[in-house]
Structure formats: C-alpha cells, structure tokens
Design an enzyme around this catalytic site. Sequence first.
Site, PDB file in Angstrom:
ATOM      1  N   CYS A   2      -6.209  13.651  -5.027  1.00  0.00           N
ATOM      2  CA  CYS A   2      -4.944  14.070  -5.608  1.00  0.00           C
ATOM      3  C   CYS A   2      -3.990  14.444  -4.470  1.00  0.00           C
ATOM      4  CB  CYS A   2      -5.045  15.264  -6.549  1.00  0.00           C
ATOM      5  SG  CYS A   2      -6.139  14.981  -7.932  1.00  0.00           S
ATOM      6  N   ARG A  27      -4.439   9.104  -1.937  1.00  0.00           N
ATOM      7  CA  ARG A  27      -5.301  10.238  -2.305  1.00  0.00           C
ATOM      8  C   ARG A  27      -5.779  10.179  -3.748  1.00  0.00           C
ATOM      9  NH1 ARG A  27      -4.620  14.293   1.535  1.00  0.00           N
ATOM     10  NH2 ARG A  27      -5.632  15.754   0.150  1.00  0.00           N
ATOM     11  N   TRP A  73      -6.423  11.819  -8.965  1.00  0.00           N
ATOM     12  CA  TRP A  73      -7.747  11.198  -9.002  1.00  0.00           C
ATOM     13  C   TRP A  73      -8.548  12.075  -9.962  1.00  0.00           C
ATOM     14  CZ3 TRP A  73     -12.880  12.395  -8.079  1.00  0.00           C
ATOM     15  CH2 TRP A  73     -13.753  11.300  -7.955  1.00  0.00           C
ATOM     16  N   ASN A  99      -4.199  20.320  -6.953  1.00  0.00           N
ATOM     17  CA  ASN A  99      -5.210  19.455  -6.356  1.00  0.00           C
ATOM     18  C   ASN A  99      -6.430  20.323  -6.104  1.00  0.00           C
ATOM     19  OD1 ASN A  99      -6.761  17.766  -4.752  1.00  0.00           O
ATOM     20  ND2 ASN A  99      -5.549  18.147  -2.901  1.00  0.00           N
ATOM     21  N   GLY A 100      -7.588  19.906  -6.627  1.00  0.00           N
ATOM     22  CA  GLY A 100      -8.810  20.679  -6.426  1.00  0.00           C
ATOM     23  C   GLY A 100      -9.581  20.739  -7.726  1.00  0.00           C
ATOM     24  N   GLU A 477     -22.713  -0.523   6.819  1.00  0.00           N
ATOM     25  CA  GLU A 477     -21.255  -0.379   6.757  1.00  0.00           C
ATOM     26  C   GLU A 477     -20.624  -1.633   6.146  1.00  0.00           C
ATOM     27  OE1 GLU A 477     -19.174   1.802   6.790  1.00  0.00           O
ATOM     28  OE2 GLU A 477     -17.273   0.856   7.292  1.00  0.00           O
ATOM     29  N   LYS A 481     -18.306  -1.732   2.809  1.00  0.00           N
ATOM     30  CA  LYS A 481     -16.963  -2.311   2.815  1.00  0.00           C
ATOM     31  C   LYS A 481     -16.833  -3.320   1.691  1.00  0.00           C
ATOM     32  CE  LYS A 481     -15.455  -0.272   4.664  1.00  0.00           C
ATOM     33  NZ  LYS A 481     -15.412   0.973   5.337  1.00  0.00           N
ATOM     34  N   GLU A 484     -16.969  -1.696  -1.930  1.00  0.00           N
ATOM     35  CA  GLU A 484     -15.889  -0.807  -2.364  1.00  0.00           C
ATOM     36  C   GLU A 484     -14.581  -1.542  -2.633  1.00  0.00           C
ATOM     37  OE1 GLU A 484     -14.480   2.406   0.193  1.00  0.00           O
ATOM     38  OE2 GLU A 484     -14.960   1.218   1.952  1.00  0.00           O
ATOM     39  N   HIS A 500     -40.898  -5.486   1.582  1.00  0.00           N
ATOM     40  CA  HIS A 500     -41.502  -4.345   0.879  1.00  0.00           C
ATOM     41  C   HIS A 500     -40.847  -4.103  -0.474  1.00  0.00           C
ATOM     42  CE1 HIS A 500     -43.938  -3.521   4.375  1.00  0.00           C
ATOM     43  NE2 HIS A 500     -42.845  -3.735   5.093  1.00  0.00           N
ATOM     44  N   LYS A 595      -8.838   8.076  -0.987  1.00  0.00           N
ATOM     45  CA  LYS A 595      -9.078   8.077   0.452  1.00  0.00           C
ATOM     46  C   LYS A 595      -9.759   9.363   0.913  1.00  0.00           C
ATOM     47  CE  LYS A 595      -8.485   6.523   4.652  1.00  0.00           C
ATOM     48  NZ  LYS A 595      -9.441   5.466   5.030  1.00  0.00           N
TER      49      LYS A 595
HETATM   50  O1  M6R Z   1     -12.589  11.277   5.667  1.00  0.00           O
HETATM   51  P1  M6R Z   1     -14.063  11.064   5.811  1.00  0.00           P
HETATM   52  O2  M6R Z   1     -14.394  10.219   6.989  1.00  0.00           O
HETATM   53  O3  M6R Z   1     -14.854  12.333   5.809  1.00  0.00           O
HETATM   54  O4  M6R Z   1     -14.473  10.241   4.524  1.00  0.00           O
HETATM   55  C1  M6R Z   1     -15.816   9.937   4.267  1.00  0.00           C
HETATM   56  C2  M6R Z   1     -15.931   8.869   3.208  1.00  0.00           C
HETATM   57  O5  M6R Z   1     -15.361   9.296   2.014  1.00  0.00           O
HETATM   58  C3  M6R Z   1     -15.243   7.565   3.646  1.00  0.00           C
HETATM   59  O6  M6R Z   1     -15.729   7.108   4.854  1.00  0.00           O
HETATM   60  C4  M6R Z   1     -15.468   6.470   2.574  1.00  0.00           C
HETATM   61  O7  M6R Z   1     -16.810   6.119   2.525  1.00  0.00           O
HETATM   62  C5  M6R Z   1     -14.583   5.257   2.854  1.00  0.00           C
HETATM   63  N1  M6R Z   1     -13.839   4.911   1.693  1.00  0.00           N
HETATM   64  C6  M6R Z   1     -15.343   4.057   3.230  1.00  0.00           C
HETATM   65  O8  M6R Z   1     -14.513   2.969   3.485  1.00  0.00           O
END
Ligand code: M6R
Length: 600
Positions: A2, A27, A73, A99-100, A477, A481, A484, A500, A595
Amino acid sequence: MCGIVGYIGNLDSKEILLKGLEKLEYRGYDSAGIAVMNDNGVQVFKEKGRIADLRSIVDEDVMANTGIGHTRWATHGVPSTVNAHPHQSNSGRFTLVHNGVIENYDILKREYLQGVALQSDTDTEIIVQLIDLFVSEGLSTEEAFRKTLTLLKGSYAIALLDAENNETIFVAKNKSPLLVGLGETFNVVASDAMAMLQVTDQYVELMDKEIVIVTKDAVQIQTLNGEAISRDPYTAELDASDIEKGTYPHYMLKEIDEQPLVMRKIIQKYQNDQDELTIDQEIVDAMNDADRIYIIAAGTSYHAGLVGKQFIEKIAKIPVEVHISSEFGYNMPLLSEKPLFIFISQSGETADSRAVLVNIKEMGHKALTITNVPGSTLSREADYTLLLHAGPEIAVASTKAYTAQIAVLSILAEVTAKSRGLELDFNLVQELGIVANAMEVLCDAKEEFEDIARKFLSTTRNAFFIGRGIDFYVGLEGALKLKEISYIQAEGFAGGELKHGTIALIENGTPIIALATQESVNLSIRGNVKEVVARGANPCIISMKGLETEEDSFIIPEVNELLTPLISVIPLQLISYFAALHRECDVDKPRNLAKSVTVE
Ligand code: M6R
C-alpha cells in the site's frame, strides 16, 4: 505494501495526489482512492483496479487544496471499491488512508464499536470510526487521534482529514514507512520520496509512534504523548529520470539493462583513492568478531544471500547460515556465541525481515543491513548499513537489486578476507569490471532470449530450472522470476535431487532450463540433463564459455567462476520477461503481488 500520499498547500491537490499514487503503484495496485477537502467538505473518489481507473472517475471540476490518497494491496477484505481507501467515519466527518495491518481490529470492534454499522471488511475502517466515536464523546480531533493510536496493535502509516478543519492533515506512523515532504507554500506526506519528487526533494523521516500535525506552513512532529520533536530534513538524492521508464516499454527491461552500469557504480562507490575496495572499518571489525554469520532475507534477496554465503565462506572463511526471514522466528537455530546478522533487503522495509531484526536486537546481537534504500527501516534499525547503489527498482520483479546485492556481498567478503590476511588469487575490481562487460553482451542479446522464451515457454504450464552448486541458487532465482511475472509454475532444483522425486513430473516437452557454468560439476549437470531428456524433457542449456557443447542453447561469456551468478541470471531474467510478454502478462505489476512487502 500500500502507498499513501497527502498534499496541503495553495495548489489544487487532485493531480499531485494522482501523480504521486502513480509513482507508488508498485506498492500495491488492486484499488486506489483519493479524498480532497475544501470549504464545502470532503469528497472521496475510489475505484477497484489501477490508478488509471481511479483517474477516470475523479471529477475534474472539484478544486481542493488539501487531499490524501492511497493505492492498496489487500490484506483484510477483497479488492473492491468498498474496501478501497480512503475510508470515512459514518458521520462523514473523518476520512483516512492507512498502510499496515491492525492486528487487534476485531477486539477493538467488539469493545468500542458495537452498534456502529461498518461499511467495509477492512481493519482500517476501525481506526476512523474510533476517532469519530472519541470526538463524539468530547475529545478534540487531535486527542481522539492520539487515544486511538494508543489502542492500535500492529503497523500503520496514517493520514487523516477532519472535514471541520481543512487546514490540517493528521499523520502517524508505526512500523510502516512514512515521510513528510517540505515545500515553501505547501507540505506533503508520502510512503516513499519518489511519490512527491514532483514537488519537493526535502523530506523529514518519521519514527515509530510519532504523530505529525501537517499544515501548509508547518510540520509539527510529536511523540504520542505530545512532546515536540525537532528533526532536520534531508535531500532525497533521487533523479526524476531514475524513476521514469523513458523509452522502455517496462521498468523491468530498463532495470535489467541498467545492470552493467550498476556494477560499475558499485565498484566506484566502494573504491578508495588507491583503487582498493573498502568498507567501513567497524563493519570489517564486526565481521571479524563474529564466529558465525546469519543472513536473513526473503524472496530474491534470500537467493542473493545463498550466493553471498559461498563468497563469505570461500573467500573470508567465516561460517554462514542463510535463513528465510518469515521462518526464522519459529525456527530460530541454536545461535553461535558471537553471531553477526546480515539483513539483505532491496527495499529495507520487508516486515518479515524487520521482525527478525527487532528480535535479535532485543537479544543484544549486532546487525548489518544491505539495502538499496538509505534511511529505510532496516537500515535505520541495524548497527551498520551497506548500500547497493542500484538506483530505484520499480518493477515488482527484482533484477538489478539481485546482482547489486551479490556484488556488494562479494566486496564484503573480499575486504574481510584481506583484513584477515587471507591471500586471494584474483583481483575483485578487475573481475567485477569483466562482469560488467559480460552483462552488456548479454543485455545486447535480447533477440536470442526472446527466441528461447518463445521456443521453450510459450505454451507450457510448468518449467524446471536445474543446476549444481552455485548454479542451483541461480536456478532458484530464475524460477522465482519466471513464476512471478509469467504465472508459469516454475521450480528450481539441485540437479542431483531430481532422481529423488521431482523427475516424476517430467513429461514429453517439459522445459528444463539447466545452468552449466561450473567446471567441477559440468559433467554431472549434463548427466542430469540426459536423464530428463530420456524422459521426454525439452532442455535449454545455458553454459559458460569454455564449458560449452553443441547442444547448448546459449553460452554466456567467461567470468570468474564464483561470480557467474552475476551474469548467468541475466538470461533467466530476460527469458522470464519475454515469456511474460508473450503471455500478455502485466510484466511490471504481476497479479497479487506488491514491490515492498510491509506486512508479515
Ligand atoms: O525488498 P526486499 O528485498 O526485502 O524484498 C524481498 C522480496 O519480497 C522480493 O525480493 C521479492 O521476492 C521480489 N518480488 C522478487 O522478484
């Protein structure tokens, strides 16, 4: 999660708020709203969907010099217009954005608001209804605001309007980020300086449990008990062009392309006059005092931490454990006698990581935060900070922050190793320079990655990434990517683990993206590829120059073996980007995500 904004001044607030929300859309983006206040009272506009949807319903004829806004969000209550912020008290007098998460909202509802007909399913509405209740019982707005804040458990950044006082925005913060921005004839409120860079670069940080009375001429910061606090503003060192897409179709593509520049910037920022890499001596001392390092992070930052462990153990010879922050609280390992905690977080605001930081600080341990955002919560609350210098990362999918985190971790390992008198068989500055050049080569090969994405991922429902050693971590990673942003179910596995269990998932045509950048495991990973091909898989092998074979789909330039994650991830970022594009997904704002994950 948010984003909130507020403006009070001489100009019409609508456009400033909407532009601010557009900058905060990273956000959260399931609904949005603004409330503007003039002599005729407060008008609220809110809508499910993006800021563009909100913009289309805002009445352009309404003029108001004061306003607040929110992009959401969802946590409590589905994304809908009713649950969108701002929320108003039933009398219509108070209007609020938040926000929170208010953890005790249900208890407060039962204790204070029996008989009050709530309009939404949100935890937020409780706050505004409580303020109204306390004012109806005789308190002033400020007193009611304070009283309500003392009742709240959880996290909040709040901006409140009182329809009977159109000269003030009431603001408060606890755990969720919030800044006040200063101008000559106005003042603003924002979750992130980026939102209000359009009007000011002067900001005052707020601390937890502070409230602020904001008028167009003054900003009064106070403790919850009403003691005045004075704090100097700082200049937000953000270039407006850093937060624009420019000619790029997506922030993600721009941020992928920025990686060579970021590498060079990191080298420059961490070099001294003698061209040696250097970091604050107190950080080096903390590393050397530690008998074990605990890296705490989430998502992509966790994956960078896995690579960082290799650097710190292999180069600086200090044992390292890497933990997912959301799990650490329940599964805290038996700590060593002299632990040092390293928090890795692009945003510096991740609530799961912050919860661990608060906990280990209470236990008396030292913490270093590696973050992209100076002044972020994790940076402020840790003992030491190392900055990524990657520039704002706006796409939800993290790219340049990942490689910046790995580069900074390599520097931390190298400087620590040298301080311990350990001999290194490479010059890190040179090696990172080679990495930056290799990154450029990869960023220039977009068409090839687009072809790979089309060939391997255009119709598939799932995909697997495999690797051994450090390549396994990069595969994790790559899988994150891809899933998501393209919504293809993707998982990363250690090559040796396939047999396994996971190999049961391989069917005719299942894409397997295999990384082969490590000489010591090259034959083994290629053996794993053969095993899946024998069961019908469609392999895409990404190898490194010197280790290639004819069957490989792409060969990355040669760099120091330990540093390969810095470049082997780029093909994976670009393949994910093009796969998402082919599937017409919203690359920069994937569904259900935000984000900055500021709720636990
Ligand atoms: O701001 P941060 O690096 O602490 O965020 C951690 C994760 O939320 C962030 O890396 C998330 O996994 C990304 N969307 C991945 O692309």
